[in-house]
Design an enzyme around this catalytic site. Structure first.
Site, PDB file in Angstrom:
ATOM      1  N   ASN A  46       0.854  -1.188   0.000  1.00  0.00           N
ATOM      2  CA  ASN A  46       0.000   0.000   0.000  1.00  0.00           C
ATOM      3  C   ASN A  46       0.890   1.239   0.000  1.00  0.00           C
ATOM      4  O   ASN A  46       1.979   1.211   0.591  1.00  0.00           O
ATOM      5  CB  ASN A  46      -0.893  -0.019   1.259  1.00  0.00           C
ATOM      6  CG  ASN A  46      -1.988   1.001   1.204  1.00  0.00           C
ATOM      7  OD1 ASN A  46      -1.781   2.183   1.428  1.00  0.00           O
ATOM      8  ND2 ASN A  46      -3.180   0.542   0.882  1.00  0.00           N
ATOM      9  N   TYR A  49       2.812   2.631   3.600  1.00  0.00           N
ATOM     10  CA  TYR A  49       3.584   1.384   3.690  1.00  0.00           C
ATOM     11  C   TYR A  49       3.154   0.411   4.788  1.00  0.00           C
ATOM     12  O   TYR A  49       3.065  -0.785   4.547  1.00  0.00           O
ATOM     13  CB  TYR A  49       5.082   1.680   3.824  1.00  0.00           C
ATOM     14  CG  TYR A  49       5.699   2.420   2.647  1.00  0.00           C
ATOM     15  CD1 TYR A  49       5.008   2.596   1.445  1.00  0.00           C
ATOM     16  CD2 TYR A  49       6.980   2.951   2.741  1.00  0.00           C
ATOM     17  CE1 TYR A  49       5.574   3.280   0.373  1.00  0.00           C
ATOM     18  CE2 TYR A  49       7.559   3.630   1.666  1.00  0.00           C
ATOM     19  CZ  TYR A  49       6.849   3.788   0.492  1.00  0.00           C
ATOM     20  OH  TYR A  49       7.411   4.456  -0.562  1.00  0.00           O
ATOM     21  N   CYS A  54       1.666  -9.261   4.280  1.00  0.00           N
ATOM     22  CA  CYS A  54       2.608 -10.287   3.813  1.00  0.00           C
ATOM     23  C   CYS A  54       1.848 -11.418   3.127  1.00  0.00           C
ATOM     24  O   CYS A  54       0.655 -11.634   3.379  1.00  0.00           O
ATOM     25  CB  CYS A  54       3.385 -10.862   4.992  1.00  0.00           C
ATOM     26  SG  CYS A  54       4.661  -9.774   5.638  1.00  0.00           S
ATOM     27  N   GLU A  56       2.153 -14.622   3.624  1.00  0.00           N
ATOM     28  CA  GLU A  56       1.714 -15.637   4.594  1.00  0.00           C
ATOM     29  C   GLU A  56       0.387 -15.218   5.227  1.00  0.00           C
ATOM     30  O   GLU A  56      -0.509 -16.037   5.433  1.00  0.00           O
ATOM     31  CB  GLU A  56       2.769 -15.796   5.708  1.00  0.00           C
ATOM     32  CG  GLU A  56       4.119 -16.292   5.232  1.00  0.00           C
ATOM     33  CD  GLU A  56       5.062 -15.171   4.830  1.00  0.00           C
ATOM     34  OE1 GLU A  56       4.606 -14.124   4.337  1.00  0.00           O
ATOM     35  OE2 GLU A  56       6.277 -15.369   4.994  1.00  0.00           O
ATOM     36  N   CYS A  87       8.807 -13.137   8.238  1.00  0.00           N
ATOM     37  CA  CYS A  87       9.098 -12.095   9.229  1.00  0.00           C
ATOM     38  C   CYS A  87       8.586 -12.558  10.602  1.00  0.00           C
ATOM     39  O   CYS A  87       7.820 -13.530  10.706  1.00  0.00           O
ATOM     40  CB  CYS A  87       8.460 -10.770   8.821  1.00  0.00           C
ATOM     41  SG  CYS A  87       6.668 -10.720   8.999  1.00  0.00           S
TER      42      CYS A  87
HETATM   43  N1  THU Z   1       7.090 -10.129   2.759  1.00  0.00           N
HETATM   44  C1  THU Z   1       6.232 -11.188   2.725  1.00  0.00           C
HETATM   45  O1  THU Z   1       5.190 -11.151   2.072  1.00  0.00           O
HETATM   46  N2  THU Z   1       6.578 -12.293   3.420  1.00  0.00           N
HETATM   47  C2  THU Z   1       7.738 -12.453   4.098  1.00  0.00           C
HETATM   48  O2  THU Z   1       7.960 -13.520   4.658  1.00  0.00           O
HETATM   49  C3  THU Z   1       8.725 -11.367   4.162  1.00  0.00           C
HETATM   50  C4  THU Z   1       8.314 -10.100   3.518  1.00  0.00           C
HETATM   51  C5  THU Z   1       6.759  -8.946   1.956  1.00  0.00           C
HETATM   52  C6  THU Z   1       6.368  -7.715   2.714  1.00  0.00           C
HETATM   53  C7  THU Z   1       6.677  -6.634   1.676  1.00  0.00           C
HETATM   54  O3  THU Z   1       5.551  -6.532   0.798  1.00  0.00           O
HETATM   55  C8  THU Z   1       7.849  -7.193   0.900  1.00  0.00           C
HETATM   56  O4  THU Z   1       7.871  -8.580   1.164  1.00  0.00           O
HETATM   57  C9  THU Z   1       9.181  -6.581   1.266  1.00  0.00           C
HETATM   58  O5  THU Z   1       9.378  -6.604   2.631  1.00  0.00           O
END
Ligand code: THU
Length: 133
Positions: A46, A49, A54, A56, A87
């Protein structure tokens, strides 16, 4: 797990749907629920930010919406130089619906590079025991 496995292909499809114009880092995830169904999700960023989600998180939302509650395995794909690992917030989210034995397959669109258990990734996650007085 090879690249023709249905869980891998679901994660790859999600990877290609990712909305990541700000980071330029698409991520795809696919969950195999203990009930035997597959749920995929991608990261959705977005312009404000912190409002982004994510991959997951998106896959877990799809699983809950689909009526399942238990994660047996998850594939997470990104195209970075180094291995992608979830994360901290997503580890806690996985912990909510997984078990210590839940398998987390990590890789790129070219294939799985490493498989770890949730216990290996999050050995001391916050849990309901901590809430007891
Ligand atoms: N991100 C994920 O979707 N999953 C993860 O396990 C790590 C990070 C995304 C969040 C953001 O959209 C981009 O990766 C960069 O951080």
């Amino acid at each position: 797990m090879n690249t023709s496995h249905p869980l891998f292909t679901a994660a790859l499809q999600a990877f290609h749907q990712a909305y990541a114009p700000y980071s330029g880092f698409p991520v795809g995830a696919a969950i195999l629920s203990s009930e035997g169904r597959i749920y995929a999700g991608c990261n959705v960023e977005n312009i404000s930010y912190p409002c982004g989600s994510c991959a997951e998180q998106s896959a877990i939302s799809a699983m809950i919406t689909g009526g399942d509650r238990h994660i047996q395995e998850i594939v997470i794909l990104a195209d970075g130089k180094d291995l992608i690992t979830p994360c901290g917030a997503c580890l806690q989210r996985l912990n909510e619906f997984g078990t210590p034995e839940t398998l987390v397959h990590l890789g790129t669109p070219q294939g799985i590079q490493k498989t770890l258990s949730l216990a290996q990734l999050l050995p001391f996650g916050f849990n309901d025991k901590a809430l007891r007085k």
